[in-house]
Write a protein that holds these residues in place. Sequence first.
Motif, PDB file in Angstrom:
ATOM      1  N   ARG A  45      10.986   6.082 -11.176  1.00 39.63           N
ATOM      2  CA  ARG A  45       9.643   6.482 -11.599  1.00 39.63           C
ATOM      3  C   ARG A  45       9.674   7.276 -12.909  1.00 39.63           C
ATOM      4  O   ARG A  45       8.768   7.191 -13.728  1.00 39.63           O
ATOM      5  CB  ARG A  45       8.982   7.315 -10.491  1.00 39.63           C
ATOM      6  CG  ARG A  45       8.583   6.477  -9.276  1.00 39.63           C
ATOM      7  CD  ARG A  45       8.053   7.363  -8.161  1.00 39.63           C
ATOM      8  NE  ARG A  45       7.423   6.583  -7.092  1.00 39.63           N
ATOM      9  CZ  ARG A  45       8.077   6.057  -6.055  1.00 39.63           C
ATOM     10  NH1 ARG A  45       9.385   6.230  -5.940  1.00 39.63           N
ATOM     11  NH2 ARG A  45       7.435   5.362  -5.129  1.00 39.63           N
ATOM     12  N   ARG A  96      -7.486  14.238  -5.645  1.00 36.78           N
ATOM     13  CA  ARG A  96      -8.586  14.324  -4.666  1.00 36.78           C
ATOM     14  C   ARG A  96      -8.374  15.467  -3.687  1.00 36.78           C
ATOM     15  O   ARG A  96      -9.288  15.825  -2.952  1.00 36.78           O
ATOM     16  CB  ARG A  96      -8.750  12.999  -3.923  1.00 36.78           C
ATOM     17  CG  ARG A  96      -7.540  12.587  -3.131  1.00 36.78           C
ATOM     18  CD  ARG A  96      -7.801  11.353  -2.301  1.00 36.78           C
ATOM     19  NE  ARG A  96      -6.592  10.947  -1.607  1.00 36.78           N
ATOM     20  CZ  ARG A  96      -6.560  10.137  -0.572  1.00 36.78           C
ATOM     21  NH1 ARG A  96      -7.677   9.633  -0.106  1.00 36.78           N
ATOM     22  NH2 ARG A  96      -5.419   9.817  -0.006  1.00 36.78           N
ATOM     23  N   ASP A 154     -12.593  12.572  -6.114  1.00 40.62           N
ATOM     24  CA  ASP A 154     -12.154  11.446  -5.292  1.00 40.62           C
ATOM     25  C   ASP A 154     -12.602  10.154  -5.979  1.00 40.62           C
ATOM     26  O   ASP A 154     -13.805   9.883  -6.094  1.00 40.62           O
ATOM     27  CB  ASP A 154     -12.768  11.569  -3.890  1.00 40.62           C
ATOM     28  CG  ASP A 154     -12.238  10.497  -2.939  1.00 40.62           C
ATOM     29  OD1 ASP A 154     -11.837   9.419  -3.419  1.00 40.62           O
ATOM     30  OD2 ASP A 154     -12.240  10.733  -1.721  1.00 40.62           O
ATOM     31  N   LEU A 155     -11.648   9.370  -6.417  1.00 38.89           N
ATOM     32  CA  LEU A 155     -11.966   8.165  -7.201  1.00 38.89           C
ATOM     33  C   LEU A 155     -12.591   7.064  -6.350  1.00 38.89           C
ATOM     34  O   LEU A 155     -13.073   6.074  -6.892  1.00 38.89           O
ATOM     35  CB  LEU A 155     -10.706   7.644  -7.898  1.00 38.89           C
ATOM     36  CG  LEU A 155     -10.130   8.583  -8.962  1.00 38.89           C
ATOM     37  CD1 LEU A 155      -8.736   8.125  -9.393  1.00 38.89           C
ATOM     38  CD2 LEU A 155     -11.059   8.676 -10.172  1.00 38.89           C
ATOM     39  N   GLU A 156     -12.572   7.223  -5.031  1.00 39.28           N
ATOM     40  CA  GLU A 156     -13.261   6.239  -4.180  1.00 39.28           C
ATOM     41  C   GLU A 156     -14.716   6.641  -3.911  1.00 39.28           C
ATOM     42  O   GLU A 156     -15.453   5.893  -3.294  1.00 39.28           O
ATOM     43  CB  GLU A 156     -12.518   6.074  -2.848  1.00 39.28           C
ATOM     44  CG  GLU A 156     -11.189   5.354  -3.009  1.00 39.28           C
ATOM     45  CD  GLU A 156     -10.273   5.577  -1.821  1.00 39.28           C
ATOM     46  OE1 GLU A 156      -9.569   6.613  -1.784  1.00 39.28           O
ATOM     47  OE2 GLU A 156     -10.264   4.721  -0.924  1.00 39.28           O
ATOM     48  N   ILE A 175       4.794   9.085 -10.358  1.00 38.60           N
ATOM     49  CA  ILE A 175       4.892   8.699 -11.782  1.00 38.60           C
ATOM     50  C   ILE A 175       4.012   9.631 -12.608  1.00 38.60           C
ATOM     51  O   ILE A 175       4.420  10.117 -13.672  1.00 38.60           O
ATOM     52  CB  ILE A 175       4.442   7.237 -11.982  1.00 38.60           C
ATOM     53  CG1 ILE A 175       5.450   6.274 -11.351  1.00 38.60           C
ATOM     54  CG2 ILE A 175       4.298   6.918 -13.474  1.00 38.60           C
ATOM     55  CD1 ILE A 175       5.002   4.811 -11.359  1.00 38.60           C
TER      56      ILE A 175
HETATM   57  N1  NAP Z   1       6.157   1.439  -4.693  1.00 35.76           N
HETATM   58  C1  NAP Z   1       6.586   0.572  -5.567  1.00 35.76           C
HETATM   59  O1  NAP Z   1       7.740   0.103  -5.507  1.00 35.76           O
HETATM   60  C2  NAP Z   1       5.683   0.139  -6.704  1.00 35.76           C
HETATM   61  C3  NAP Z   1       6.121  -0.829  -7.564  1.00 35.76           C
HETATM   62  C4  NAP Z   1       5.329  -1.177  -8.668  1.00 35.76           C
HETATM   63  C5  NAP Z   1       4.117  -0.524  -8.891  1.00 35.76           C
HETATM   64  N2  NAP Z   1       3.695   0.422  -8.023  1.00 35.76           N
HETATM   65  C6  NAP Z   1       2.432   1.088  -8.352  1.00 35.76           C
HETATM   66  O2  NAP Z   1       2.676   2.327  -9.004  1.00 35.76           O
HETATM   67  C7  NAP Z   1       1.677   3.255  -8.583  1.00 35.76           C
HETATM   68  C8  NAP Z   1       2.141   4.647  -8.852  1.00 35.76           C
HETATM   69  O3  NAP Z   1       3.313   4.872  -8.105  1.00 35.76           O
HETATM   70  P1  NAP Z   1       3.657   6.322  -7.519  1.00 35.76           P
HETATM   71  O4  NAP Z   1       4.840   6.181  -6.639  1.00 35.76           O
HETATM   72  O5  NAP Z   1       3.659   7.304  -8.645  1.00 35.76           O
HETATM   73  O6  NAP Z   1       2.345   6.559  -6.612  1.00 35.76           O
HETATM   74  P2  NAP Z   1       2.043   7.701  -5.549  1.00 35.76           P
HETATM   75  O7  NAP Z   1       3.068   8.783  -5.626  1.00 35.76           O
HETATM   76  O8  NAP Z   1       1.796   7.034  -4.244  1.00 35.76           O
HETATM   77  O9  NAP Z   1       0.681   8.311  -6.133  1.00 35.76           O
HETATM   78  C9  NAP Z   1      -0.549   7.687  -6.026  1.00 35.76           C
HETATM   79  C10 NAP Z   1      -1.579   8.801  -6.180  1.00 35.76           C
HETATM   80  O10 NAP Z   1      -2.892   8.222  -6.121  1.00 35.76           O
HETATM   81  C11 NAP Z   1      -3.703   9.186  -5.512  1.00 35.76           C
HETATM   82  N3  NAP Z   1      -4.951   8.688  -4.950  1.00 35.76           N
HETATM   83  C12 NAP Z   1      -5.118   7.818  -3.900  1.00 35.76           C
HETATM   84  N4  NAP Z   1      -6.405   7.672  -3.630  1.00 35.76           N
HETATM   85  C13 NAP Z   1      -7.094   8.455  -4.507  1.00 35.76           C
HETATM   86  C14 NAP Z   1      -8.461   8.739  -4.709  1.00 35.76           C
HETATM   87  N5  NAP Z   1      -9.399   8.177  -3.953  1.00 35.76           N
HETATM   88  N6  NAP Z   1      -8.816   9.601  -5.687  1.00 35.76           N
HETATM   89  C15 NAP Z   1      -7.873  10.203  -6.451  1.00 35.76           C
HETATM   90  N7  NAP Z   1      -6.535   9.980  -6.314  1.00 35.76           N
HETATM   91  C16 NAP Z   1      -6.163   9.116  -5.349  1.00 35.76           C
HETATM   92  C17 NAP Z   1      -2.853   9.760  -4.401  1.00 35.76           C
HETATM   93  O11 NAP Z   1      -3.394  10.998  -3.995  1.00 35.76           O
HETATM   94  P3  NAP Z   1      -3.188  11.572  -2.503  1.00 35.76           P
HETATM   95  O12 NAP Z   1      -1.848  12.257  -2.525  1.00 35.76           O
HETATM   96  O13 NAP Z   1      -4.337  12.502  -2.346  1.00 35.76           O
HETATM   97  O14 NAP Z   1      -3.209  10.383  -1.569  1.00 35.76           O
HETATM   98  C18 NAP Z   1      -1.497   9.864  -5.077  1.00 35.76           C
HETATM   99  O15 NAP Z   1      -1.282  11.134  -5.624  1.00 35.76           O
HETATM  100  C19 NAP Z   1       1.522   2.879  -7.113  1.00 35.76           C
HETATM  101  O16 NAP Z   1       0.390   3.407  -6.525  1.00 35.76           O
HETATM  102  C20 NAP Z   1       1.570   1.389  -7.155  1.00 35.76           C
HETATM  103  O17 NAP Z   1       0.275   0.857  -7.379  1.00 35.76           O
HETATM  104  C21 NAP Z   1       4.450   0.764  -6.928  1.00 35.76           C
END
Ligand code: NAP
Length: 219
Positions: free
Chosen positions: A179, A32, A51-53, A12
């Motif tokens: 997305r 990160r 790193d946000l953690e 997204i």
């Molecule tokens: N899947 C579903 O159907 C669904 C439905 C409703 C809402 N959502 C929410 O929507 C959010 C966004 O979706 P998406 O598909 O765009 O997510 P995504 O592609 O999984 O992206 C999440 C990002 O967060 C990053 N991240 C994780 N830990 C981190 C850290 N410690 N520091 C910095 N960055 C960090 C990841 O980085 P890395 O690549 O380094 O891990 C990744 O790039 C989801 O995470 C979820 O909460 C999901």
Amino acid sequence: MRIVIAGGHGKIARHLARQLAARGDMVLGIIRNPDHVPDLQQDGAHPVVLDLERAGVDELATIVTGADAVVFAAGAGPGSGAPRKDTVDRGAAVLLADAAQAAGVRRYLMVSSMGAATGGAGIEDEVFAAYQDAKKAADEDLMARDLDWTIIRPGRLTDGPGTGLVRLAAETGRGDVPREDVASVLRGALDDDSTVGLVAELVSGDDPVDVALSAVSRG
Ligand SMILES: NC(=O)c1ccc[n+]([C@@H]2O[C@H](COP(=O)([O-])OP(=O)(O)OC[C@H]3O[C@@H](n4cnc5c(N)ncnc54)[C@H](OP(=O)(O)O)[C@@H]3O)[C@@H](O)[C@H]2O)c1
């Protein structure tokens, strides 16, 4: 506008960065993994490795200083266990809010999840329950703050092309949403101050994004 996206390499987040960069906004994407730098540059975003953690509030506040808005689009993702649902989906969202307040940035857009209103209660799968608990806690933390927040709770995310047609409501019922359309809703919310204080579920539907946002935020 100057926008900071937490979770900048997320799917997204990258759609949103491309949309905002294309219209001339300045986008900082927090990632990160340094290997993701070229992807963000290709999107027209400015990568910041953090790193946000592990980061502290002051460190993150320095990055968000001067922003018009922050967007929480990070997530522990599939394959992660319950502890990282707490450290990312709740903890990093709370850290971003702390940093925004420390930096005097009022606007905060949250990518939440359908089901965050009730959290993990009644969900058998332990990890999914922890995820929904984390999203609920993050939303509740944000709602309690003196910030100009908007909380968007998408249904099941897909990678199909956006249609630009959505349904936004307090409760939409289950559904999917690309997305790319979630990103369009976030972009629209940045432009529409009436969405401050809005908590809405999001699925694909029949309304153009600006119409859907306007209708749901004006009640
Ligand atoms: N899947 C579903 O159907 C669904 C439905 C409703 C809402 N959502 C929410 O929507 C959010 C966004 O979706 P998406 O598909 O765009 O997510 P995504 O592609 O999984 O992206 C999440 C990002 O967060 C990053 N991240 C994780 N830990 C981190 C850290 N410690 N520091 C910095 N960055 C960090 C990841 O980085 P890395 O690549 O380094 O891990 C990744 O790039 C989801 O995470 C979820 O909460 C999901």
